[in-house]
Scaffold this motif. Structure first.
Motif, mmCIF file in Angstrom:
data_model
loop_
_atom_site.group_PDB
_atom_site.id
_atom_site.type_symbol
_atom_site.label_atom_id
_atom_site.label_comp_id
_atom_site.label_asym_id
_atom_site.label_seq_id
_atom_site.Cartn_x
_atom_site.Cartn_y
_atom_site.Cartn_z
ATOM 1 N N ALA A 178 0.861 -1.194 0.000
ATOM 2 C CA ALA A 178 0.000 0.000 0.000
ATOM 3 C C ALA A 178 0.892 1.238 0.000
ATOM 4 C CB ALA A 178 -0.934 -0.026 1.210
ATOM 5 N N VAL A 179 1.436 1.544 -1.163
ATOM 6 C CA VAL A 179 2.461 2.581 -1.298
ATOM 7 C C VAL A 179 1.963 3.988 -0.991
ATOM 8 C CG1 VAL A 179 3.818 1.242 -2.938
ATOM 9 C CG2 VAL A 179 2.073 2.803 -3.790
ATOM 10 N N ASN A 180 0.671 4.233 -1.089
ATOM 11 C CA ASN A 180 0.135 5.564 -0.818
ATOM 12 C C ASN A 180 -0.318 5.729 0.627
ATOM 13 O OD1 ASN A 180 0.411 6.507 -3.521
ATOM 14 N ND2 ASN A 180 -1.349 5.251 -4.060
ATOM 15 N N THR A 181 -0.227 4.674 1.413
ATOM 16 C CA THR A 181 -0.664 4.725 2.810
ATOM 17 C C THR A 181 0.506 4.637 3.776
ATOM 18 O OG1 THR A 181 -2.784 3.737 2.240
ATOM 19 C CG2 THR A 181 -2.120 3.597 4.548
ATOM 20 N N PHE A 182 1.480 3.781 3.477
ATOM 21 C CA PHE A 182 2.584 3.531 4.409
ATOM 22 C C PHE A 182 3.914 4.026 3.853
ATOM 23 C CE2 PHE A 182 -0.539 0.145 5.080
ATOM 24 C CZ PHE A 182 -0.808 0.326 6.429
ATOM 25 N N VAL A 183 4.772 4.463 4.767
ATOM 26 C CA VAL A 183 6.143 4.828 4.432
ATOM 27 C C VAL A 183 7.024 4.327 5.561
ATOM 28 C CG1 VAL A 183 6.102 7.111 5.538
ATOM 29 C CG2 VAL A 183 7.617 6.709 3.619
ATOM 30 N N VAL A 184 8.248 3.946 5.224
ATOM 31 C CA VAL A 184 9.218 3.575 6.247
ATOM 32 C C VAL A 184 9.995 4.840 6.581
ATOM 33 C CG1 VAL A 184 11.213 2.151 6.820
ATOM 34 C CG2 VAL A 184 9.320 1.186 5.507
#
Length: 131
Positions: A52-58
């Protein structure tokens, strides 16, 4: 550095054709819960950020996942990211709980992942003589 408060304030600008009036921020019923990452448990595997690239970031300084947008991806895609988490640190929570959870997170001592700390200094092996 990503500001963690963005997870609670960022609002997606959806095209007019996708707005229904049922968005949770407008009191609708599309999604009744928010997504929350328990960063104290997160191991920084990055699975959720890949799904879910638009919801989570590291987060680059701490190496842990963070939900940066509540409306970044579909509920099904976010659920898939939750299901891929090997340590079960991503949860659906009521929107009203987000400020309380953010406050709890701010009070926790969390060490960066992958960064040597005084207790875990890099061990060096003795060199063999070349002679």
């Amino acid at each position: 550095m990503v500001d963690p408060s963005l997870a609670f304030t960022a609002i997606a600008e959806a095209p007019e054709s996708t707005r229904t009036g049922l968005e949770p921020l407008l009191g609708g019923s599309l999604r009744q819960k928010a997504v929350w990452v328990d960063e104290a448990v997160c191991i920084g595997c990055r699975y959720c950020a890949h799904v879910a690239v638009n919801t989570f970031v590291v987060e680059p300084d701490w190496g842990r996942s963070r939900a940066i947008r509540q409306d970044g991806d579909s509920t099904a895609l976010i659920q898939e990211a939750i299901d891929t988490c090997p340590v079960d640190c991503i949860h659906w929570v009521p929107y009203e709980q987000l400020p309380e959870l953010e406050q709890q997170l701010a009070g926790q001592e969390i060490l960066p992942l992958g960064v040597p700390t005084p207790a875990r200094l890099k061990r060096t092996l003795p060199r063999r003589d070349a002679g």
